[in-house]
Design a protein around this motif. Structure first.
Motif, mmCIF file in Angstrom:
data_model
loop_
_atom_site.group_PDB
_atom_site.id
_atom_site.type_symbol
_atom_site.label_atom_id
_atom_site.label_comp_id
_atom_site.label_asym_id
_atom_site.label_seq_id
_atom_site.Cartn_x
_atom_site.Cartn_y
_atom_site.Cartn_z
ATOM 1 N N THR A 142 0.840 -1.197 0.000
ATOM 2 C CA THR A 142 0.000 0.000 0.000
ATOM 3 C C THR A 142 0.877 1.250 0.000
ATOM 4 O OG1 THR A 142 -1.772 -1.169 1.146
ATOM 5 C CG2 THR A 142 -1.831 1.223 1.233
ATOM 6 N N GLY A 143 1.895 1.258 0.837
ATOM 7 C CA GLY A 143 2.822 2.396 0.860
ATOM 8 C C GLY A 143 3.516 2.600 -0.471
ATOM 9 N N ARG A 144 3.926 1.506 -1.104
ATOM 10 C CA ARG A 144 4.576 1.618 -2.425
ATOM 11 C C ARG A 144 3.619 2.201 -3.461
ATOM 12 N NH1 ARG A 144 6.570 -3.841 -0.907
ATOM 13 N NH2 ARG A 144 8.705 -3.519 -0.195
ATOM 14 N N LEU A 145 2.372 1.725 -3.457
ATOM 15 C CA LEU A 145 1.390 2.249 -4.415
ATOM 16 C C LEU A 145 1.143 3.734 -4.174
ATOM 17 C CD1 LEU A 145 -0.571 1.749 -6.756
ATOM 18 C CD2 LEU A 145 -2.325 1.227 -5.032
ATOM 19 N N HIS A 146 0.995 4.128 -2.912
ATOM 20 C CA HIS A 146 0.771 5.545 -2.610
ATOM 21 C C HIS A 146 1.923 6.407 -3.116
ATOM 22 C CE1 HIS A 146 -2.114 4.568 0.975
ATOM 23 N NE2 HIS A 146 -2.682 4.381 -0.212
ATOM 24 N N GLN A 147 3.149 5.948 -2.929
ATOM 25 C CA GLN A 147 4.297 6.722 -3.405
ATOM 26 C C GLN A 147 4.263 6.908 -4.913
ATOM 27 O OE1 GLN A 147 8.235 5.679 -1.847
ATOM 28 N NE2 GLN A 147 7.191 4.444 -0.291
ATOM 29 N N GLU A 148 3.967 5.847 -5.635
ATOM 30 C CA GLU A 148 3.928 5.937 -7.102
ATOM 31 C C GLU A 148 2.778 6.828 -7.570
ATOM 32 O OE1 GLU A 148 6.312 4.902 -9.183
ATOM 33 O OE2 GLU A 148 7.359 4.357 -7.344
ATOM 34 N N LEU A 149 1.613 6.683 -6.953
ATOM 35 C CA LEU A 149 0.475 7.514 -7.345
ATOM 36 C C LEU A 149 0.710 8.980 -6.994
ATOM 37 C CD1 LEU A 149 -2.495 5.164 -6.403
ATOM 38 C CD2 LEU A 149 -1.587 5.660 -8.694
ATOM 39 N N ALA A 150 1.391 9.235 -5.883
ATOM 40 C CA ALA A 150 1.692 10.617 -5.496
ATOM 41 C C ALA A 150 2.625 11.284 -6.504
ATOM 42 C CB ALA A 150 2.300 10.654 -4.096
#
Length: 175
Positions: A142-150
């Motif tokens: 989830t943290g990895r996805l948030h970083q990429e989407l940000a």
């Protein structure tokens, strides 16, 4: 514009997303990712339904979210997804590799998305590292996805106690 709204449980992120979708002043399609597996989740879903404007079109997409977004890109509608963490949970319960492929597909679709897109997700990385392997996989991915989407989103907002805190705005990315 692509927006990412993050926050904890009951932080006001869904309400903020709905306010922003309404302010865009276009037809809204609301993509719900929850799977009503028990009575408590059914109550949560009912609460969210009662909070949404009746004229919004709703699509329930617990698994194939990247495909649904791809089909809506360029539609002229404001697309609001609530929420990514429920979608990721649905994928992880199938298999870790399914979750990771879904994340890659989501990043590609959001990168190419044409139009107004609002993504809502729970910030789950501020607590302790979970003891269970499945929980750690969920938190890490989830943290990895948030970083990429940000990186992709023109606007990133953290909602805390119903107060929106802009983390990234269009001005910061030179738009």
């Amino acid at each position: 514009m692509r927006q990412l709204i993050l926050g904890g449980a009951r932080s006001g992120k869904s309400r903020l997303a709905q306010e922003r979708a309404t302010a865009i002043n276009k037809p809204v399609i609301y993509i719900a990712t929850a799977d009503a597996g028990d009575a408590e989740m059914q109550q949560r879903i009912a609460l969210h339904r009662s909070d949404r404007p009746a004229e919004w079109r709703v699509k329930e997409v617990p698994i194939d979210l990247p495909q649904a977004l791809s089909e809506l890109s360029g539609s002229g509608e404001t697309v609001l997804v609530d929420c990514l963490t429920l979608w990721l949970t649905n994928l992880l319960l199938k298999d870790l590799s399914v979750m990771q492929q879904g994340m890659q597909d989501m990043i590609a679709v959001v990168t190419a998305f044409k139009g107004d897109l609002i993504l809502v997700s729970n910030e789950v990385g501020w607590g302790i590292v979970p003891m269970g392997e499945l929980s750690r996989q969920f938190q890490d991915n989830t943290g990895r996805l948030h970083q990429e989407l940000a990186k992709i989103a023109e606007r990133v907002t953290l909602s805390v106690a119903g107060i929106p805190l802009d983390v990234k705005t269009e001005k910061q990315v030179g738009l």
